[in-house]
Design a protein around this motif. Structure first.
Motif, PDB file in Angstrom:
ATOM      1  N   GLY A  29      31.062 -29.934 -39.171  1.00 33.96           N
ATOM      2  CA  GLY A  29      29.827 -30.370 -39.827  1.00 33.96           C
ATOM      3  C   GLY A  29      29.085 -31.385 -38.988  1.00 33.96           C
ATOM      4  N   GLY A  30      28.170 -32.112 -39.644  1.00 33.80           N
ATOM      5  CA  GLY A  30      27.483 -33.202 -38.971  1.00 33.80           C
ATOM      6  C   GLY A  30      26.078 -32.907 -38.504  1.00 33.80           C
ATOM      7  N   ARG A  31      25.649 -31.659 -38.610  1.00 33.25           N
ATOM      8  CA  ARG A  31      24.277 -31.345 -38.179  1.00 33.25           C
ATOM      9  C   ARG A  31      23.272 -31.822 -39.228  1.00 33.25           C
ATOM     10  N   VAL A  32      22.081 -32.172 -38.787  1.00 34.19           N
ATOM     11  CA  VAL A  32      21.035 -32.599 -39.715  1.00 34.19           C
ATOM     12  C   VAL A  32      20.729 -31.458 -40.678  1.00 34.19           C
ATOM     13  N   ALA A  33      20.667 -31.800 -41.982  1.00 36.90           N
ATOM     14  CA  ALA A  33      20.449 -30.774 -42.999  1.00 36.90           C
ATOM     15  C   ALA A  33      19.232 -31.132 -43.850  1.00 36.90           C
ATOM     16  N   GLY A  34      18.741 -30.119 -44.550  1.00 35.42           N
ATOM     17  CA  GLY A  34      17.538 -30.321 -45.366  1.00 35.42           C
ATOM     18  C   GLY A  34      17.741 -31.286 -46.507  1.00 35.42           C
ATOM     19  N   GLY A  35      18.931 -31.240 -47.106  1.00 37.71           N
ATOM     20  CA  GLY A  35      19.247 -32.205 -48.148  1.00 37.71           C
ATOM     21  C   GLY A  35      18.600 -31.936 -49.489  1.00 37.71           C
ATOM     22  N   PHE A  36      18.857 -32.862 -50.404  1.00 37.80           N
ATOM     23  CA  PHE A  36      18.369 -32.739 -51.773  1.00 37.80           C
ATOM     24  C   PHE A  36      17.702 -34.059 -52.157  1.00 37.80           C
ATOM     25  N   LYS A  82      27.038 -47.898 -34.717  1.00 41.44           N
ATOM     26  CA  LYS A  82      28.453 -47.590 -34.491  1.00 41.44           C
ATOM     27  C   LYS A  82      29.024 -46.768 -35.649  1.00 41.44           C
ATOM     28  N   LYS A  83      28.708 -47.153 -36.882  1.00 41.88           N
ATOM     29  CA  LYS A  83      29.229 -46.440 -38.042  1.00 41.88           C
ATOM     30  C   LYS A  83      28.609 -45.045 -38.171  1.00 41.88           C
ATOM     31  N   LYS A  84      27.366 -44.899 -37.755  1.00 38.89           N
ATOM     32  CA  LYS A  84      26.745 -43.573 -37.747  1.00 38.89           C
ATOM     33  C   LYS A  84      27.491 -42.656 -36.782  1.00 38.89           C
ATOM     34  N   GLU A  85      27.856 -43.197 -35.637  1.00 32.80           N
ATOM     35  CA  GLU A  85      28.589 -42.406 -34.644  1.00 32.80           C
ATOM     36  C   GLU A  85      29.965 -42.029 -35.181  1.00 32.80           C
ATOM     37  N   GLU A  86      30.609 -42.942 -35.905  1.00 28.70           N
ATOM     38  CA  GLU A  86      31.910 -42.644 -36.514  1.00 28.70           C
ATOM     39  C   GLU A  86      31.781 -41.490 -37.508  1.00 28.70           C
ATOM     40  N   ALA A  87      30.745 -41.546 -38.334  1.00 25.82           N
ATOM     41  CA  ALA A  87      30.530 -40.490 -39.320  1.00 25.82           C
ATOM     42  C   ALA A  87      30.274 -39.152 -38.630  1.00 25.82           C
ATOM     43  N   SER A  88      29.483 -39.164 -37.580  1.00 25.64           N
ATOM     44  CA  SER A  88      29.178 -37.927 -36.853  1.00 25.64           C
ATOM     45  C   SER A  88      30.432 -37.315 -36.250  1.00 25.64           C
ATOM     46  N   ARG A  89      31.291 -38.159 -35.678  1.00 22.29           N
ATOM     47  CA  ARG A  89      32.539 -37.653 -35.090  1.00 22.29           C
ATOM     48  C   ARG A  89      33.451 -37.072 -36.169  1.00 22.29           C
ATOM     49  N   ALA A  90      33.524 -37.773 -37.310  1.00 21.41           N
ATOM     50  CA  ALA A  90      34.388 -37.305 -38.396  1.00 21.41           C
ATOM     51  C   ALA A  90      33.913 -35.948 -38.920  1.00 21.41           C
ATOM     52  N   LEU A  91      32.613 -35.806 -39.118  1.00 17.85           N
ATOM     53  CA  LEU A  91      32.078 -34.553 -39.641  1.00 17.85           C
ATOM     54  C   LEU A  91      32.169 -33.435 -38.600  1.00 17.85           C
ATOM     55  N   ALA A  92      31.962 -33.788 -37.334  1.00 19.32           N
ATOM     56  CA  ALA A  92      32.043 -32.785 -36.274  1.00 19.32           C
ATOM     57  C   ALA A  92      33.452 -32.222 -36.158  1.00 19.32           C
ATOM     58  N   SER A  93      34.447 -33.031 -36.513  1.00 17.64           N
ATOM     59  CA  SER A  93      35.842 -32.588 -36.403  1.00 17.64           C
ATOM     60  C   SER A  93      36.153 -31.450 -37.363  1.00 17.64           C
ATOM     61  N   VAL A  94      35.336 -31.289 -38.411  1.00 11.00           N
ATOM     62  CA  VAL A  94      35.552 -30.186 -39.357  1.00 11.00           C
ATOM     63  C   VAL A  94      34.369 -29.214 -39.336  1.00 11.00           C
TER      64      VAL A  94
END
Length: 333
Positions: free
Chosen positions: A178-185, A164-176
């Protein structure tokens, strides 16, 4: 005399003015990351929820593993006594319990009479101990199995909470955007930080902004100060401002630091060369030590890391500071 007084007064005024300028510089030196209160609140809720669910899930799995050991030990103990229990059961079935009266009446001497009394007592004690231990081992194994079932239900609950919290984060990032899987550090060679104090159950203690911030005129939580000091001890000593007055986010709560990739300032352009490499290493450091330090999330170079999500794309609105291409932002639980 008047001239001496005048010189001293001038010196004092210069010192006071310098101090005021320094304070003003520090207070205003924090980068402008943008101030999307809705996004910040959503990220905080999602990241905290993920961290709590992960911690509880790990604790439940640890308890379940310990209970599995208990089940095996109890079953082994019962198995070891099965032969003696079967012997007692077989004797009782074939002969019944020995008649106390007949055994004593058949005694041919006082000494034999006393010996048989002792034997009867010892037999009764031995049978009772064996049966008691056997029943206790079986009960212990059964109780541990029930407890394991409870832990499985707890784990299912925490997996659902994490999802549920992962979905919340995805929605929040998608609103600006973002939210796509990235290569990261990520770096396997990142140093290991000294763990911050936890509660006895493994959770993080609640903390307030109570300690003076060495990077500003504000305050920090003990856990944030610990993370800052650990990073410096491991070589990440470039320009940093932690506490700052904002309308949202963790900075005014003393739970965040903006750590520049540059030695002396926050540049107005994206980091390159050594600055970029430093930021990559710093972001990787906080991710590797997230569980040790109590990191809530990390933002660097248009990407954000959250405990249950890994690295995702992050779109700030503005220049290098908003896009976090000139500093690593770390927020603490």
């Amino acid at each position: 005399m008047a001239a001496v007084f005048q010189r001293r007064l001038s010196t004092v005024l210069v010192m006071v003015l310098a101090a005021l300028l320094l304070t003003s510089t520090v207070a205003q030196a924090a980068p402008d990351e943008g101030d999307d209160k809705t996004l910040r609140s959503a990220l905080e809720s999602a990241a905290k929820g993920q961290a709590v669910a992960i911690q509880r899930l790990k604790a439940s799995k640890k308890r379940a593993a310990q209970l599995q050991v208990t089940v095996k030990q109890a079953q082994a103990a019962a198995k070891a006594m099965e032969g003696r229990v079967a012997e007692i059961a077989s004797r009782s079935y074939r002969l019944g319990r020995p008649s106390t009266v007949s055994m004593l009446l058949d005694s041919s001497s006082p000494d034999l009479f006393l010996e048989r009394i002792e034997r009867l007592d010892m037999m009764g004690q031995l049978d009772g101990q064996v049966l008691t231990q056997y029943r206790a081992s079986l009960s212990k194994a059964q109780a541990a199995k029930v407890a394991i079932d409870k832990e499985v239900r707890e784990q299912t609950k925490q997996v659902a909470a994490l999802t549920k919290k992962k979905e919340e984060a995805s929605r929040a990032l998608a609103s600006v955007g973002g939210g796509r899987v990235a290569g990261g550090f990520i770096s396997a060679s990142s140093p290991l930080a000294k763990p911050a104090p936890r509660n006895s159950d493994g959770s993080w203690p609640d903390e307030s902004c109570t300690i003076s911030d060495p990077t500003s005129d504000g305050c920090l939580t003990p856990r944030t100060l610990h993370a800052y000091q650990e990073a410096r001890a491991d070589g990440f000593t470039r320009y940093t401002v932690c506490w700052s007055q904002r309308n949202s986010g963790e900075h005014p709560k003393g739970r965040a630091c903006d750590m520049s990739s540059n030695e002396k300032t926050y540049k107005t352009s994206p980091a390159t060369g050594d600055d970029r490499e430093y930021g990559d290493r710093l972001a990787a450091y906080f991710v590797k030590n997230a569980d040790r330090l109590g990191v809530m999330y990390v933002i660097w170079f248009r990407q954000i890391w959250l405990p249950g999500d890994g690295w995702k794309s992050y779109s700030g609105s503005g220049g290098a500071s908003a896009e976090h291409t000139n500093h690593v932002h770390v927020s603490m639980l």
